[in-house]
Every structure is written in structure tokens, then in C-alpha cells.
Design a protein around this motif. Structure first.
Motif, PDB file in Angstrom:
ATOM      1  N   ALA A  44      96.617  14.499  46.057  1.00 44.34           N
ATOM      2  CA  ALA A  44      97.509  13.647  45.268  1.00 44.34           C
ATOM      3  C   ALA A  44      96.784  12.418  44.756  1.00 44.34           C
ATOM      4  N   PHE A  45      95.914  11.845  45.570  1.00 45.16           N
ATOM      5  CA  PHE A  45      95.181  10.658  45.167  1.00 45.16           C
ATOM      6  C   PHE A  45      94.316  10.954  43.951  1.00 45.16           C
ATOM      7  N   ALA A  46      93.759  12.144  43.897  1.00 45.29           N
ATOM      8  CA  ALA A  46      92.899  12.498  42.773  1.00 45.29           C
ATOM      9  C   ALA A  46      93.672  12.602  41.475  1.00 45.29           C
ATOM     10  N   GLN A  47      95.005  12.684  41.566  1.00 52.27           N
ATOM     11  CA  GLN A  47      95.825  12.794  40.375  1.00 52.27           C
ATOM     12  C   GLN A  47      96.426  11.451  39.966  1.00 52.27           C
ATOM     13  N   ALA A  48      96.009  10.367  40.632  1.00 54.52           N
ATOM     14  CA  ALA A  48      96.613   9.071  40.365  1.00 54.52           C
ATOM     15  C   ALA A  48      96.316   8.603  38.956  1.00 54.52           C
ATOM     16  N   PRO A  49      97.304   8.022  38.279  1.00 52.13           N
ATOM     17  CA  PRO A  49      97.085   7.505  36.940  1.00 52.13           C
ATOM     18  C   PRO A  49      96.362   6.175  36.977  1.00 52.13           C
ATOM     19  N   ALA A  50      95.992   5.672  35.815  1.00 46.83           N
ATOM     20  CA  ALA A  50      95.351   4.363  35.733  1.00 46.83           C
ATOM     21  C   ALA A  50      96.279   3.315  36.318  1.00 46.83           C
ATOM     22  N   ILE A  85      98.270   3.566  56.469  1.00 46.00           N
ATOM     23  CA  ILE A  85      98.642   2.402  55.668  1.00 46.00           C
ATOM     24  C   ILE A  85      98.991   2.827  54.245  1.00 46.00           C
ATOM     25  N   PHE A  86      99.798   2.021  53.613  1.00 46.20           N
ATOM     26  CA  PHE A  86      99.995   2.006  52.174  1.00 46.20           C
ATOM     27  C   PHE A  86      99.583   0.619  51.679  1.00 46.20           C
ATOM     28  N   VAL A  87      98.987   0.534  50.509  1.00 43.83           N
ATOM     29  CA  VAL A  87      98.854  -0.729  49.792  1.00 43.83           C
ATOM     30  C   VAL A  87      99.732  -0.617  48.562  1.00 43.83           C
ATOM     31  N   LEU A  88     100.763  -1.451  48.503  1.00 43.70           N
ATOM     32  CA  LEU A  88     101.746  -1.407  47.433  1.00 43.70           C
ATOM     33  C   LEU A  88     101.575  -2.595  46.499  1.00 43.70           C
ATOM     34  N   GLN A  89     101.790  -2.352  45.223  1.00 44.96           N
ATOM     35  CA  GLN A  89     101.821  -3.409  44.216  1.00 44.96           C
ATOM     36  C   GLN A  89     103.280  -3.661  43.875  1.00 44.96           C
ATOM     37  N   GLU A 124     111.547  -2.147  50.560  1.00 43.55           N
ATOM     38  CA  GLU A 124     112.484  -1.160  50.031  1.00 43.55           C
ATOM     39  C   GLU A 124     111.763   0.135  49.689  1.00 43.55           C
ATOM     40  N   TRP A 125     110.607   0.038  49.038  1.00 49.08           N
ATOM     41  CA  TRP A 125     109.846   1.231  48.683  1.00 49.08           C
ATOM     42  C   TRP A 125     109.353   1.955  49.922  1.00 49.08           C
ATOM     43  N   LYS A 138     105.164  10.315  43.524  1.00 48.01           N
ATOM     44  CA  LYS A 138     106.099   9.558  42.693  1.00 48.01           C
ATOM     45  C   LYS A 138     105.723   8.079  42.665  1.00 48.01           C
ATOM     46  N   MET A 139     105.378   7.504  43.826  1.00 46.32           N
ATOM     47  CA  MET A 139     105.015   6.090  43.865  1.00 46.32           C
ATOM     48  C   MET A 139     103.734   5.832  43.089  1.00 46.32           C
ATOM     49  N   PHE A 140     102.783   6.776  43.130  1.00 45.76           N
ATOM     50  CA  PHE A 140     101.576   6.625  42.322  1.00 45.76           C
ATOM     51  C   PHE A 140     101.902   6.667  40.843  1.00 45.76           C
TER      52      PHE A 140
END
Length: 244
Positions: free
Chosen positions: A21-27, A90-94, A103-104, A68-70
């Protein structure tokens, strides 16, 4: 009822995420107002046991939420801890606020099911340019993640405190420049608890421990480091170690 071990289930979640999934992350978004929040995914003491079928279904839902979050530019980095503690990943969220980040995080199916518990810290004051799109072909690399906790001599009102911390920050910059440290930063003032910041080293635990011995803030007892092996997708941070 046949159950699925919690550790192997979570590692499946996050390893599969890092290498696919990470490899499919958008810009990534470049909004100047972005704040970054670090979320620990912890193992609750009373995590429910699941059947094989239920566990697989939850994995699918968890992975779908990650993608979805990516796609929505919410999630920038994720990966599992590779030791056997209550810290699972871990997650790093913006996000715009800690409340939004929570919430996310709480909307993740594994959190809603009680298999994980989200612990939000931040804003995390990092140089976001250290986070990149993943490499091709996708892969997985290992790092040493260091929790920097409040030491027994932490006292911001002490006369020597600011001088020690200035030397600490100078060493952090030096370690980044020399290639041993991938990303590091403190949490904003007011973040509750004893955890003050996070550093992610590109080298193994033994070499990380040696480097930390020279940290003025560690030597002075202002900071207390806690080391954990951790991994994420290849190319997301400056190169780490091959997966052991």
C-alpha cells in the motif's frame, strides 16, 4: 475457537502496508499550515481474541482504511515495532489539530475493534522534507526508533538547561548530516506525559546506543532514551538497515 496471535496479526497489517500500500501512495500535500502528529498503536491488555476468519476480515478492513488515509493525504508514514512490547506500530498523520488526528486514528477498524489502542502525540516538530515517496520496487527497511522521555534531571528553569539543550540540538543536526539519523523532533510544549520527542536512527540498536552516550542531554540526565527496532517502507525515510 482458533485465534490469531496479536503480534503476527499486527505485523501482517503493517508489513503488508509498508511493502504494498505504501508503494501506491500519492504525492504528499505541501500545505504550509500542516501539522504532524505521531500516533502509537498500542496493544491493549484486554485485546479481544478473534477467529481466523474474523481476523482476516479485520485485516482487510484495516488495510483498506490505510489506503484510504493515504489517498486523502492524511497518513504519511507507518510501520511496526519489531520487538515484543505493548507498542505495536506508528502512524504519522498530517492534520489540522490533535483532535482531528485522534478522530482519524480512532476510526481505524483495528482500533474500533479493540485490537489496537491509539495514543496521539503532537504536533511533532519535524522537517517534513525528510519524508519521501517510497522507492520502486517496494521493500522494507529496519531502523531504531528512540523514545526520548523526561529524565530525572529535566528542569527547564535550571541555569544550564538551555545550554545543554542547544548542544543536544547541534548533535542532532550533526547526526543527520553524517547519515546516522533519519528524522527527529520534539513534541510541542503542552503535550502531556513524560514523552518529549522521537528520533528515528538509520543504524542498528547497538550503534544508536553508542551515539546516544555522547548526547549532552542524555549525559546530563535531561533526557532518558528508550530504544526499539522499527521498520517502514523502503525509501520513505533516508535508507535504513536491511530487514533482519
Amino acid at each position: 475457537m482458533r485465534t490469531i496471535p496479536f503480534r503476527s496479526t499486527l505485523l501482517f497489517f503493517l508489513f503488508a502496508f509498508a511493502v504494498s500500500a505504501f508503494a501506491q501512495a500519492p504525492a504528499q500535500s505541501s500545505a504550509n499550515s500542516a501539522q504532524y502528529f505521531l500516533v502509537f498503536l498500542n496493544r491493549p491488555a484486554n485485546a479481544p481474541q478473534l477467529s481466523k476468519e474474523a481476523g482476516e476480515k479485520l485485516q482487510e478492513e484495516h488495510m483498506a482504511n490505510i489506503r484510504k488515509m493515504f489517498a486523502e493525504h492524511k497518513l504519511l508514514v507507518a510501520g511496526p515495532f519489531l520487538d515484543d512490547t505493548a507498542l505495536r506500530g506508528i502512524f504519522v498523520l498530517q492534520a489540522e489539530s490533535a483532535a482531528q488526528a485522534r478522530e482519524w486514528a480512532d476510526s481505524d477498524p483495528a482500533v474500533k475493534a479493540g485490537r489496537l489502542a491509539a495514543e496521539v502525540h503532537g504536533p511533532w516538530q519535524i522537517d517534513a522534507s525528510a519524508i519521501h515517496n517510497p522507492a520502486e520496487p517496494p521493500g522494507f527497511e529496519q531502523y531504531t526508533l528512540v523514545l526520548l522521555k523526561r529524565g530525572e534531571n529535566w528542569n527547564p528553569s535550571a541555569p544550564e538547561f538551555m545550554d545543554v539543550m542547544k548542544r543536544h540540538h547541534a548533535l542532532v543536526k550533526q547526526m543527520i548530516d553524517q547519515g546516522s539519523l533519519a528524522i527527529a523532533g520534539p513534541f510541542a510544549l503542552g503535550d502531556p506525559g513524560e514523552l518529549l520527542g522521537i528520533s528515528i536512527f538509520r543504524v542498528g540498536a547497538e550503534q544508536t546506543a553508542t551515539l546516544l552516550k555522547d548526547d549532552p542531554a542524555v549525559k546530563a540526565g535531561l533526557l532518558k532514551p528508550e530504544l526499539h527496532p522499527w521498520g517502514t517502507g523502503r525509501g520513505v525515510l533516508a535508507a535504513g538497515q536491511p530487514m533482519q
